[in-house]
Every structure is written in C-alpha cells, then in structure tokens.
Write a protein that holds these residues in place. Structure first.
Motif, PDB file in Angstrom:
ATOM      1  N   LYS A 109     -10.745  22.448   9.790  1.00  8.86           N
ATOM      2  CA  LYS A 109     -10.920  21.421   8.742  1.00  8.86           C
ATOM      3  C   LYS A 109      -9.956  21.678   7.586  1.00  8.86           C
ATOM      4  O   LYS A 109      -9.333  20.750   7.062  1.00  8.86           O
ATOM      5  CB  LYS A 109     -12.378  21.443   8.238  1.00  8.86           C
ATOM      6  CG  LYS A 109     -12.677  20.397   7.181  1.00  8.86           C
ATOM      7  CD  LYS A 109     -12.647  18.983   7.744  1.00  8.86           C
ATOM      8  CE  LYS A 109     -12.958  17.940   6.700  1.00  8.86           C
ATOM      9  NZ  LYS A 109     -12.947  16.584   7.248  1.00  8.86           N
TER      10      LYS A 109
ATOM     11  N   ARG B  11      -7.774  10.747   0.126  1.00  8.61           N
ATOM     12  CA  ARG B  11      -9.186  10.345   0.005  1.00  8.61           C
ATOM     13  C   ARG B  11     -10.147  11.304   0.696  1.00  8.61           C
ATOM     14  O   ARG B  11     -11.228  11.559   0.161  1.00  8.61           O
ATOM     15  CB  ARG B  11      -9.376   8.911   0.527  1.00  8.61           C
ATOM     16  CG  ARG B  11      -8.680   7.894  -0.352  1.00  8.61           C
ATOM     17  CD  ARG B  11      -8.757   6.488   0.236  1.00  8.61           C
ATOM     18  NE  ARG B  11     -10.078   5.907   0.139  1.00  8.61           N
ATOM     19  CZ  ARG B  11     -10.491   4.870   0.888  1.00  8.61           C
ATOM     20  NH1 ARG B  11      -9.693   4.342   1.795  1.00  8.61           N
ATOM     21  NH2 ARG B  11     -11.692   4.384   0.742  1.00  8.61           N
TER      22      ARG B  11
ATOM     23  N   MET C  12     -11.999   3.402  10.749  1.00  2.00           N
ATOM     24  CA  MET C  12     -11.406   3.635   9.431  1.00  2.00           C
ATOM     25  C   MET C  12     -11.316   5.152   9.260  1.00  2.00           C
ATOM     26  O   MET C  12     -12.283   5.808   8.871  1.00  2.00           O
ATOM     27  CB  MET C  12     -12.268   3.024   8.339  1.00  2.00           C
ATOM     28  CG  MET C  12     -12.181   1.509   8.307  1.00  2.00           C
ATOM     29  SD  MET C  12     -13.144   0.868   6.951  1.00  2.00           S
ATOM     30  CE  MET C  12     -12.609  -0.834   6.916  1.00  2.00           C
ATOM     31  N   SER C  13     -10.186   5.715   9.622  1.00  2.00           N
ATOM     32  CA  SER C  13     -10.016   7.160   9.545  1.00  2.00           C
ATOM     33  C   SER C  13      -8.545   7.467   9.352  1.00  2.00           C
ATOM     34  O   SER C  13      -7.675   6.663   9.724  1.00  2.00           O
ATOM     35  CB  SER C  13     -10.519   7.822  10.832  1.00  2.00           C
ATOM     36  OG  SER C  13      -9.541   7.686  11.849  1.00  2.00           O
ATOM     37  N   CYS C  14      -8.271   8.643   8.803  1.00  2.00           N
ATOM     38  CA  CYS C  14      -6.876   9.048   8.586  1.00  2.00           C
ATOM     39  C   CYS C  14      -6.127   9.164   9.888  1.00  2.00           C
ATOM     40  O   CYS C  14      -4.967   8.804   9.979  1.00  2.00           O
ATOM     41  CB  CYS C  14      -6.832  10.426   7.941  1.00  2.00           C
ATOM     42  SG  CYS C  14      -6.993  10.339   6.223  1.00  2.00           S
TER      43      CYS C  14
ATOM     44  N   GLY D 153       0.830  -1.193   0.000  1.00  2.00           N
ATOM     45  CA  GLY D 153       0.000   0.000   0.000  1.00  2.00           C
ATOM     46  C   GLY D 153       0.867   1.245   0.000  1.00  2.00           C
ATOM     47  O   GLY D 153       2.055   1.188   0.379  1.00  2.00           O
ATOM     48  N   ALA D 154       0.285   2.348  -0.468  1.00  2.00           N
ATOM     49  CA  ALA D 154       1.000   3.635  -0.438  1.00  2.00           C
ATOM     50  C   ALA D 154       0.046   4.732   0.032  1.00  2.00           C
ATOM     51  O   ALA D 154       0.066   5.846  -0.471  1.00  2.00           O
ATOM     52  CB  ALA D 154       1.576   3.955  -1.816  1.00  2.00           C
TER      53      ALA D 154
ATOM     54  N   ASP E 235      -6.700   1.166   7.687  1.00  2.00           N
ATOM     55  CA  ASP E 235      -8.057   0.644   7.497  1.00  2.00           C
ATOM     56  C   ASP E 235      -8.098  -0.879   7.391  1.00  2.00           C
ATOM     57  O   ASP E 235      -9.174  -1.481   7.472  1.00  2.00           O
ATOM     58  CB  ASP E 235      -8.682   1.239   6.226  1.00  2.00           C
ATOM     59  CG  ASP E 235      -9.193   2.664   6.428  1.00  2.00           C
ATOM     60  OD1 ASP E 235      -8.976   3.236   7.507  1.00  2.00           O
ATOM     61  OD2 ASP E 235      -9.815   3.199   5.491  1.00  2.00           O
TER      62      ASP E 235
ATOM     63  N   PRO F 143       0.015   0.076  -6.483  1.00  2.00           N
ATOM     64  CA  PRO F 143      -0.223   0.269  -7.922  1.00  2.00           C
ATOM     65  C   PRO F 143       0.409   1.550  -8.457  1.00  2.00           C
ATOM     66  O   PRO F 143       0.832   1.594  -9.605  1.00  2.00           O
ATOM     67  CB  PRO F 143      -1.749   0.340  -8.024  1.00  2.00           C
ATOM     68  CG  PRO F 143      -2.261  -0.334  -6.787  1.00  2.00           C
ATOM     69  CD  PRO F 143      -1.225  -0.126  -5.727  1.00  2.00           C
TER      70      PRO F 143
ATOM     71  N   VAL G 232      -0.669  -6.288  -5.363  1.00  2.00           N
ATOM     72  CA  VAL G 232      -0.478  -7.596  -4.721  1.00  2.00           C
ATOM     73  C   VAL G 232      -1.754  -8.417  -4.873  1.00  2.00           C
ATOM     74  O   VAL G 232      -2.863  -7.916  -4.656  1.00  2.00           O
ATOM     75  CB  VAL G 232      -0.129  -7.403  -3.223  1.00  2.00           C
ATOM     76  CG1 VAL G 232      -0.161  -8.730  -2.472  1.00  2.00           C
ATOM     77  CG2 VAL G 232       1.227  -6.721  -3.086  1.00  2.00           C
TER      78      VAL G 232
ATOM     79  N   ALA H  44      -3.075  -1.993   2.947  1.00  2.00           N
ATOM     80  CA  ALA H  44      -3.728  -1.784   1.644  1.00  2.00           C
ATOM     81  C   ALA H  44      -5.127  -1.173   1.777  1.00  2.00           C
ATOM     82  O   ALA H  44      -5.899  -1.154   0.823  1.00  2.00           O
ATOM     83  CB  ALA H  44      -3.760  -3.095   0.866  1.00  2.00           C
ATOM     84  N   GLY H  45      -5.454  -0.675   2.972  1.00  2.00           N
ATOM     85  CA  GLY H  45      -6.614   0.205   3.107  1.00  2.00           C
ATOM     86  C   GLY H  45      -7.976  -0.444   2.955  1.00  2.00           C
ATOM     87  O   GLY H  45      -8.205  -1.596   3.356  1.00  2.00           O
TER      88      GLY H  45
ATOM     89  N   PHE I  59      -2.071   6.472   3.636  1.00  2.00           N
ATOM     90  CA  PHE I  59      -1.659   7.172   4.857  1.00  2.00           C
ATOM     91  C   PHE I  59      -0.885   6.235   5.786  1.00  2.00           C
ATOM     92  O   PHE I  59       0.172   6.598   6.313  1.00  2.00           O
ATOM     93  CB  PHE I  59      -2.892   7.718   5.588  1.00  2.00           C
ATOM     94  CG  PHE I  59      -3.604   8.761   4.785  1.00  2.00           C
ATOM     95  CD1 PHE I  59      -3.136  10.061   4.739  1.00  2.00           C
ATOM     96  CD2 PHE I  59      -4.736   8.441   4.040  1.00  2.00           C
ATOM     97  CE1 PHE I  59      -3.781  11.021   3.979  1.00  2.00           C
ATOM     98  CE2 PHE I  59      -5.384   9.391   3.276  1.00  2.00           C
ATOM     99  CZ  PHE I  59      -4.908  10.686   3.244  1.00  2.00           C
ATOM    100  N   ALA I  60      -1.430   5.031   5.994  1.00  2.00           N
ATOM    101  CA  ALA I  60      -0.792   4.101   6.923  1.00  2.00           C
ATOM    102  C   ALA I  60       0.543   3.618   6.361  1.00  2.00           C
ATOM    103  O   ALA I  60       1.550   3.574   7.075  1.00  2.00           O
ATOM    104  CB  ALA I  60      -1.720   2.913   7.184  1.00  2.00           C
TER     105      ALA I  60
END
Ligand SMILES: Cc1cc2nc3c(=O)[nH]c(=O)nc-3n(C[C@H](O)[C@H](O)[C@H](O)COP(=O)(O)OP(=O)(O)OC[C@H]3O[C@@H](n4cnc5c(N)ncnc54)[C@H](O)[C@@H]3O)c2cc1C
Length: 403
Positions: free
Chosen positions: A373, A49, A308-310, A9-10, A293, A42, A80, A111-112, A12-13
């Motif tokens: 915000k 997001r 599931m949050s940034c 994954g690429a 996530d 990818p 993957v 991978a979110g 936030f996490a």
C-alpha cells in the motif's frame, strides 16, 4: 494548420492522457507546432486523492508545470463550464478574463468525480470529507482543534458514513490519528455506519473477514443495515432510531462523475459517467473522448467494467491520450484493455489487505500488504519526474499500471 488536443482536468487520467499523447506525437516525429496538446484545469497540480485521509493533506499535491513543459504540453488555468461539441469549443472561467474559449480538434474529458452528498438533513452543513484538499484540510484542522475542547464522549467520537473502500480507509486511520491529537490514553470511539447488511459489500467473502478483524482490533464499531437519517452539530441519528453523539462526522458514501459529463449529448451510467467505446471515444459525438472517473469502459472481454479508481483512471488516461493523438496522425488506435484488477486497502495500524482479481483473492495481509500500500500510495500513483525521456517512456499505454 495546428491541430489541437484539449484535455480537461489535471488528475490521474488527464496527466497520463497528456503524457501518452505527447509520447505518440514524439514517436511520429510530429512537432508541437503541428499538434498542440493543452491541459486545462483550475490548478497545475495533481491531487493525490487516495492519500487525503492521511494527516497534513495539504501536502498531497504534485506540481505539474515542469513535467508538462518537459514534454511540450501547454497548461491553461481555468474551470471549464461549457462545452460546445458542434463548434468544438469549451468555455471556461478564470480570474480577470471574460468567458474565454478554447477550440479543439479532439477533446478528452478527464475532469474526474466528486463526493455525492445526498439530500439528508444536515449532511451539507455538518459533515467533513476527504474528497478534495480543501475538505481534507478542514477535517485535519477540526481534528487538531478537538484537543482544546473539554473532554467528553461526544468530543472523542467520530462517525464515518459509508463502509466502502474510502470509508474503511478513513475509519481505520482515525483511532491512531485522534489518539495522537488527544493523548494516547483517551477513550476514542470510531463508528462506521453502512446501509448494506455488511461492511465492504463489494469486497467478497474471502477478503471481508480480514477487514472485520482489523475493525475489531482497532475497537471500531460497525453499524450495518442502517443509514444516517439526519446530522446536526452534535451527532447523527440513524434509521434504526439510534442516536450517536459525535463532534466529527465524515461523509464517505458515494461518488458522482463531474457535472461536465452532462454537457455531452451521450449515454451516461447511474454515476454520471459517459459510456465510451473501446478506444475511449464517446459514441455518436464527434472527436470527444472521456476517461478516468468521468467514463465507464469495458476493461476486458469478460463483462468487467472500469471502476472509479486510480488504477483505471491512469491506464484509461494513457489510452485516451494515445487514441486521440492517433486519430489526428493517421495511426491505428490501441483499444483499451486492463485485464488485471487489484485492490489494496489500508486498514490503519493492523496493516492492509491486498487482493487480486474481480473475485478478490487475498494475496497479502497485515504488514506485507501495508508495504505494498505504501508503495502504491507513494510511488505507483505519482507522475514521473520532469524529464522528457523518462516521462515519454512512462506513458506507453500498455505499460501503465500493469500489475
Ligand atoms: C479518499 C479517497 C481515497 C481513494 N482511495 C483510492 C485507492 O485506494 N485506490 C484507488 O484506485 N482509487 C482511490 N480513490 C479514487 C481515485 O482517487 C479516483 O478514482 C481518481 O482520482 C480518479 O482520477 P481522475 O483523473 O479521473 O479524476 P480526479 O483525480 O478527480 O481529477 C479530476 C481533475 O479534473 C479537474 N477538474 C474538475 N472539474 C473541472 C472543470 N470544470 N474544469 C477543468 N478541470 C476540472 C480537477 O481539478 C482535477 O484536476 C480514492 C479517492 C478518494 C477521494
């Protein structure tokens, strides 16, 4: 021999995992020849997001290659599609390469998630979303093309499915956005449909009135206690029998963790997230961590769990990267903790709503909350600049999104 951390994954996490693993490697004076950190995704970009409901969503991506190279993190382009936790390999697809594999000593699954579209007739074919760049770009193009259609109530109506955080942010953005496209005086109608008996079911009784006030100010009609039972090219039908003609239906109800979590033989929750321990390792599966996530962790000792949050994804990412690296360098892991939890909900023209704590005490509303915000969305959730010292300092796990 080189030890390998592989981060899938690429987002936030994953980005914060890569940076914090690199930070610990640097602190331990271990070279990238002895401990290689590789990100596979990818595309070498971070998709912002939370901003995909804004106009020009194609701009909501941040290139990562310079940042990764500044901290000696490798990037492999690929998707993957298989994970073998016995052989410690992942298989991926990329153009022109036949089923390439990568081996790992530590795997971090980051991978979110993606939007879950339920098997309701017409949802797949006739709904837009703001879940990923390509969907958000389709919606943006569609909204911009509406001006070429003859004026009608159907053309001017947008139905948003799901009255949770994302649905509210999308719905409250739409009146202004559509009027900009169609003309200030056009009679725009936005309808927010929520199956629960209230809008924003998770927001609590102190915060909810602020949301309802903003919806009223914007002239958004909230339909609660009814679900969408079918969608077609001309609108939606609801479980209460109501028919709403609309040229635009945006699905914003429900997320699911990446399907890759199902490839790990471990317990998952109802959203498909892997249950992880305090170090964000997957219990019972050697050398595998899950984060963001894709994982569910206890965020404190009081019975709260990550969402599931940034804000959770970034901090979990930093702890997962740190702990995966620590386990390869004989360093004590740092148990993940995140005692503060805040929510900052965009409400379009009326401003925003900022709450603190799991009981969502309202701390700011209107223009004051909107300033917060905008800062969250344009500064806090963006990765650091591609400067080695800045990036390594940024990734100290206990300082990542600490409010
Ligand atoms: C419209 C919208 C608004 C939101 N608003 C907010 C908000 O206001 N506040 C908030 O805190 N959160 C918000 N969120 C949620 C937030 O965006 C997610 O919680 C966050 O993106 C999760 O980060 P992540 O790194 O775990 O996963 P993601 O951001 O989903 O990143 C996953 C990464 O994994 C990659 N990947 C996926 N599959 C594979 C594969 N098979 N192989 C390799 N790589 C793969 C993807 O390309 C991506 O790089 C919002 C989300 C949306 C969609």
């Amino acid at each position: 021999m080189t030890k390998r951390i592989l981060i899938v994954g690429a987002g936030f996490a994953a980005t914060d995992a890569a940076l914090s693993a690199a930070r610990l490697r640097d602190l331990q004076k271990v070279s990238s020849r002895d401990l290689a950190i590789t990100v596979i995704a990818p595309n070498p970009v971070l998709t912002v997001r939370p901003r995909l409901y804004e106009p020009n969503p194609e701009k909501m991506v941040v290139p990562l290659l310079d940042l990764f190279s500044a901290v000696d993190v490798n990037f492999v382009q690929g998707t993957v599609n298989a994970i073998d936790t016995e052989d410690q390999t992942v298989t991926f697809e990329n153009l022109g390469n036949d089923k390439p594999k990568l081996t790992y000593d530590r795997l971090i699954l980051a991978a979110g998630s993606s939007l879950f579209r339920p098997p309701i007739p017409g949802v797949d074919e006739h709904t837009f979303s703001v879940d990923n760049v390509s969907d958000a770009v389709s919606l943006d193009g569609h909204l911009n093309s509406l001006v070429k259609r003859p004026a009608s109530a159907k053309r001017n109506t947008i139905v948003v499915a799901g009255g949770g955080f994302t649905g509210i942010e999308v719905a409250t953005e739409m009146p202004t956005r559509l009027r900009k496209i169609l003309g200030r005086d056009d009679d725009v109608q936005v309808v927010l449909v929520e199956r629960s008996s209230t809008i924003a079911p998770d927001m609590g009784d102190e915060a909810r009135p602020h949301i309802i006030k903003a919806l009223n100010q914007l002239g958004i009609r909230a339909v609660t206690g009814a679900g969408i039972t079918s969608v077609d090219a001309d609108g939606v039908t609801l479980s209460n029998g109501e028919r709403i003609d609309a040229s635009t239906v945006i699905w914003s109800a429900g997320m699911r963790a990446t399907d890759l979590t199902a490839l790990i033989n471990a317990e998952r929750d109802n959203l498909g997230r892997l249950l992880v321990d305090a170090n964000l390792a997957v219990p019972g599966v050697a050398n595998v961590y899950a984060t963001g996530d894709a994982a569910k962790a206890a965020s404190d000792d009081l019975g709260n769990y990550t969402l599931m949050s940034c804000q959770h994804a970034k901090r979990m990412g930093a702890f997962a990267g740190n702990n995966a690296a620590a386990s390869l360098m004989n360093v004590e892991p740092e148990p993940y903790h995140q005692r503060t939890y805040v929510t900052c909900l965009d409400l379009g023209e009326p401003g925003a709503l900022f709450t603190r704590g799991w009981d969502r005490k309202v701390e700011a509303t209107g223009a004051d909350a909107k300033t917060i915000k905008q800062e969250v969305n344009t500064i806090w959730i963006y990765p650091p600049k591609a400067d080695r010292n800045v990036a390594l300092a940024y990734a100290k796990p206990s300082s990542v999104v600490d409010f």
